[in-house]
Design a protein around this motif. Sequence first.
Motif, PDB file in Angstrom:
ATOM      1  N   LYS A  93      29.310   8.359  19.042  1.00 50.20           N
ATOM      2  CA  LYS A  93      28.684   9.623  18.632  1.00 50.20           C
ATOM      3  C   LYS A  93      29.724  10.693  18.311  1.00 50.20           C
ATOM      4  O   LYS A  93      29.509  11.527  17.437  1.00 50.20           O
ATOM      5  CB  LYS A  93      27.753  10.133  19.738  1.00 50.20           C
ATOM      6  CG  LYS A  93      26.385   9.487  19.741  1.00 50.20           C
ATOM      7  CD  LYS A  93      25.540  10.070  20.847  1.00 50.20           C
ATOM      8  CE  LYS A  93      24.120   9.561  20.798  1.00 50.20           C
ATOM      9  NZ  LYS A  93      23.317  10.082  21.903  1.00 50.20           N
ATOM     10  N   LYS A  94      30.852  10.663  19.040  1.00 48.27           N
ATOM     11  CA  LYS A  94      31.883  11.683  18.829  1.00 48.27           C
ATOM     12  C   LYS A  94      32.412  11.660  17.388  1.00 48.27           C
ATOM     13  O   LYS A  94      32.896  12.667  16.874  1.00 48.27           O
ATOM     14  CB  LYS A  94      33.053  11.442  19.792  1.00 48.27           C
ATOM     15  CG  LYS A  94      32.822  12.084  21.128  1.00 48.27           C
ATOM     16  CD  LYS A  94      34.117  12.219  21.891  1.00 48.27           C
ATOM     17  CE  LYS A  94      33.792  12.539  23.333  1.00 48.27           C
ATOM     18  NZ  LYS A  94      34.535  11.728  24.281  1.00 48.27           N
ATOM     19  N   ASP A  95      32.370  10.497  16.757  1.00 38.95           N
ATOM     20  CA  ASP A  95      32.906  10.379  15.389  1.00 38.95           C
ATOM     21  C   ASP A  95      31.903  10.788  14.319  1.00 38.95           C
ATOM     22  O   ASP A  95      32.220  10.840  13.143  1.00 38.95           O
ATOM     23  CB  ASP A  95      33.307   8.920  15.095  1.00 38.95           C
ATOM     24  CG  ASP A  95      34.450   8.503  15.985  1.00 38.95           C
ATOM     25  OD1 ASP A  95      35.201   9.389  16.422  1.00 38.95           O
ATOM     26  OD2 ASP A  95      34.571   7.296  16.239  1.00 38.95           O
ATOM     27  N   ILE A  96      30.666  11.031  14.720  1.00 41.57           N
ATOM     28  CA  ILE A  96      29.617  11.317  13.745  1.00 41.57           C
ATOM     29  C   ILE A  96      29.539  12.816  13.515  1.00 41.57           C
ATOM     30  O   ILE A  96      29.360  13.581  14.451  1.00 41.57           O
ATOM     31  CB  ILE A  96      28.247  10.828  14.263  1.00 41.57           C
ATOM     32  CG1 ILE A  96      28.319   9.375  14.695  1.00 41.57           C
ATOM     33  CG2 ILE A  96      27.166  11.049  13.226  1.00 41.57           C
ATOM     34  CD1 ILE A  96      28.552   8.401  13.621  1.00 41.57           C
ATOM     35  N   LYS A  97      29.671  13.222  12.282  1.00 42.53           N
ATOM     36  CA  LYS A  97      29.674  14.653  11.965  1.00 42.53           C
ATOM     37  C   LYS A  97      28.543  14.978  10.977  1.00 42.53           C
ATOM     38  O   LYS A  97      28.084  14.101  10.258  1.00 42.53           O
ATOM     39  CB  LYS A  97      31.006  15.043  11.306  1.00 42.53           C
ATOM     40  CG  LYS A  97      32.204  14.803  12.184  1.00 42.53           C
ATOM     41  CD  LYS A  97      32.326  15.887  13.244  1.00 42.53           C
ATOM     42  CE  LYS A  97      33.364  15.529  14.282  1.00 42.53           C
ATOM     43  NZ  LYS A  97      32.935  15.585  15.648  1.00 42.53           N
ATOM     44  N   ALA A  98      28.168  16.246  10.930  1.00 44.33           N
ATOM     45  CA  ALA A  98      27.195  16.683   9.927  1.00 44.33           C
ATOM     46  C   ALA A  98      27.803  16.476   8.532  1.00 44.33           C
ATOM     47  O   ALA A  98      29.012  16.599   8.343  1.00 44.33           O
ATOM     48  CB  ALA A  98      26.876  18.150  10.141  1.00 44.33           C
ATOM     49  N   ILE A  99      26.944  16.138   7.575  1.00 43.18           N
ATOM     50  CA  ILE A  99      27.425  15.925   6.200  1.00 43.18           C
ATOM     51  C   ILE A  99      26.637  16.831   5.262  1.00 43.18           C
ATOM     52  O   ILE A  99      25.402  16.842   5.304  1.00 43.18           O
ATOM     53  CB  ILE A  99      27.169  14.475   5.707  1.00 43.18           C
ATOM     54  CG1 ILE A  99      27.675  13.448   6.700  1.00 43.18           C
ATOM     55  CG2 ILE A  99      27.802  14.238   4.342  1.00 43.18           C
ATOM     56  CD1 ILE A  99      27.296  12.020   6.320  1.00 43.18           C
ATOM     57  N   LYS A 108      22.445  16.476   9.754  1.00 39.96           N
ATOM     58  CA  LYS A 108      23.237  16.558  10.985  1.00 39.96           C
ATOM     59  C   LYS A 108      22.610  15.754  12.117  1.00 39.96           C
ATOM     60  O   LYS A 108      21.382  15.691  12.242  1.00 39.96           O
ATOM     61  CB  LYS A 108      23.465  18.015  11.371  1.00 39.96           C
ATOM     62  CG  LYS A 108      22.428  18.613  12.254  1.00 39.96           C
ATOM     63  CD  LYS A 108      22.965  19.899  12.882  1.00 39.96           C
ATOM     64  CE  LYS A 108      22.171  20.329  14.091  1.00 39.96           C
ATOM     65  NZ  LYS A 108      22.102  19.391  15.179  1.00 39.96           N
ATOM     66  N   GLU A 112      24.906  17.331  17.523  1.00 40.00           N
ATOM     67  CA  GLU A 112      26.032  18.147  17.057  1.00 40.00           C
ATOM     68  C   GLU A 112      25.622  19.606  16.863  1.00 40.00           C
ATOM     69  O   GLU A 112      24.570  19.898  16.300  1.00 40.00           O
ATOM     70  CB  GLU A 112      26.586  17.602  15.732  1.00 40.00           C
ATOM     71  CG  GLU A 112      28.007  18.121  15.493  1.00 40.00           C
ATOM     72  CD  GLU A 112      28.490  18.003  14.063  1.00 40.00           C
ATOM     73  OE1 GLU A 112      27.972  17.169  13.297  1.00 40.00           O
ATOM     74  OE2 GLU A 112      29.394  18.778  13.703  1.00 40.00           O
ATOM     75  N   GLU A 113      26.485  20.519  17.324  1.00 46.80           N
ATOM     76  CA  GLU A 113      26.270  21.947  17.068  1.00 46.80           C
ATOM     77  C   GLU A 113      26.713  22.197  15.632  1.00 46.80           C
ATOM     78  O   GLU A 113      27.768  21.713  15.224  1.00 46.80           O
ATOM     79  CB  GLU A 113      27.163  22.796  17.992  1.00 46.80           C
ATOM     80  CG  GLU A 113      26.799  22.714  19.460  1.00 46.80           C
ATOM     81  CD  GLU A 113      25.466  23.370  19.754  1.00 46.80           C
ATOM     82  OE1 GLU A 113      25.163  24.399  19.133  1.00 46.80           O
ATOM     83  OE2 GLU A 113      24.725  22.823  20.602  1.00 46.80           O
ATOM     84  N   TYR A 114      25.919  22.919  14.872  1.00 49.48           N
ATOM     85  CA  TYR A 114      26.312  23.187  13.483  1.00 49.48           C
ATOM     86  C   TYR A 114      25.945  24.620  13.135  1.00 49.48           C
ATOM     87  O   TYR A 114      24.816  25.061  13.391  1.00 49.48           O
ATOM     88  CB  TYR A 114      25.605  22.207  12.531  1.00 49.48           C
ATOM     89  CG  TYR A 114      26.008  22.400  11.094  1.00 49.48           C
ATOM     90  CD1 TYR A 114      27.161  21.818  10.585  1.00 49.48           C
ATOM     91  CD2 TYR A 114      25.239  23.188  10.235  1.00 49.48           C
ATOM     92  CE1 TYR A 114      27.548  22.015   9.271  1.00 49.48           C
ATOM     93  CE2 TYR A 114      25.615  23.392   8.914  1.00 49.48           C
ATOM     94  CZ  TYR A 114      26.763  22.795   8.443  1.00 49.48           C
ATOM     95  OH  TYR A 114      27.140  22.995   7.139  1.00 49.48           O
ATOM     96  N   PHE A 131      24.311   7.984   8.703  1.00 48.35           N
ATOM     97  CA  PHE A 131      25.601   8.001   9.375  1.00 48.35           C
ATOM     98  C   PHE A 131      26.133   6.599   9.629  1.00 48.35           C
ATOM     99  O   PHE A 131      26.820   6.357  10.602  1.00 48.35           O
ATOM    100  CB  PHE A 131      25.477   8.756  10.703  1.00 48.35           C
ATOM    101  CG  PHE A 131      24.964  10.135  10.508  1.00 48.35           C
ATOM    102  CD1 PHE A 131      25.771  11.108   9.971  1.00 48.35           C
ATOM    103  CD2 PHE A 131      23.663  10.446  10.851  1.00 48.35           C
ATOM    104  CE1 PHE A 131      25.295  12.379   9.777  1.00 48.35           C
ATOM    105  CE2 PHE A 131      23.177  11.718  10.664  1.00 48.35           C
ATOM    106  CZ  PHE A 131      23.985  12.689  10.119  1.00 48.35           C
TER     107      PHE A 131
END
Length: 290
Positions: A93-99, A108, A112-114, A131
């Motif tokens: 999960k740490k590697d997954i970012k909003a796109i 997102k 994740e905080e965005y 993702f």
Amino acid sequence: MKLKEVIIATNYEGFSAIENILAEIGAVGISKEDFKQEEVIMKGYFEEEELTKEKVDSLRKRIAQLADYDLNIGSGEIIIKGLEQEDWVNKWKKDIKAIKVTDKIVIKPTWEEYQKQADEIIIELDPGLAFGTGYHGTTSGCLEMIEKYLQPDFDVLDIGTGTGILSIAATKLGAKSNFALDIDPVAVKVAKENAKLNQVLDQINFAQGDLLDIVDGKYDLVIANILPHVIKRLIPDLPKVAKVGSISILSGIIEEKADMIKDELKKYNFEVKEIIQKEQWITIVAIRRG
Ligand SMILES: C[S@@+](CC[C@H](N)C(=O)[O-])C[C@H]1O[C@@H](n2cnc3c(N)ncnc32)[C@H](O)[C@@H]1O
């Protein structure tokens, strides 16, 4: 947490379709190992109790069906293994970012905080389609074209809704109404959950059905991101549900099949308005002329 790892042997032509299927049956993670684009090993990770017999059967059936759609997916062999790594999901999960997939739409993950910008539309969607091995070209092509062509008074029909992402986007972009269907009951269930997560469940009518079998009425925007042979089967019936002057966004079309789809559209009086390509995937925007 115990995980199950589902390993599928495929190739460059088959991996995106398999990635979609893994996402739609609820993989918490998807990875891809690519051997010079010839052999591709797709891996989907599932929480042990979530990988029910129903999901495994659905996976096997849908992978087998890909061959019927003229898609060469390689061996398609499936192996399922148990995995003991307790913290695997959290590491992943740490590697997954909003796109940010279009000018406005950001996908997102829930954890994740965005920081949302004023003109952005956020779609919350957990791993899988969005993702996996990167955002899928057919979905992002459709999202880009929905953002470009959708008008606020549009009634939208989403055929093959999958995770529901296109209907969620159309609703958040202001569509008047939205009917989303999928042939796969698991996809319909997941799509409803995703719509609820995005607070648009009451604005989208979800149902299970094969192409237009259960569709009534006429629409201003018809979206179908399915395989080329299914799109080809859909086109002759499109005039029944597409208003004259309406827009159809068709994707899931691998480059080599684009001419076949364009010819079919012409036969039924649809004018190709725009074509975009992402990797090897084509998205066609067509207008019904009469
Ligand atoms: C490539 S996915 C697209 C998902 C989503 N709309 C997107 O753009 O990411 C195709 C979806 O079409 C569904 N599908 C395939 N054949 C269908 C049919 N005959 N009628 C309705 N849905 C179908 C599949 O179950 C799958 O969920």
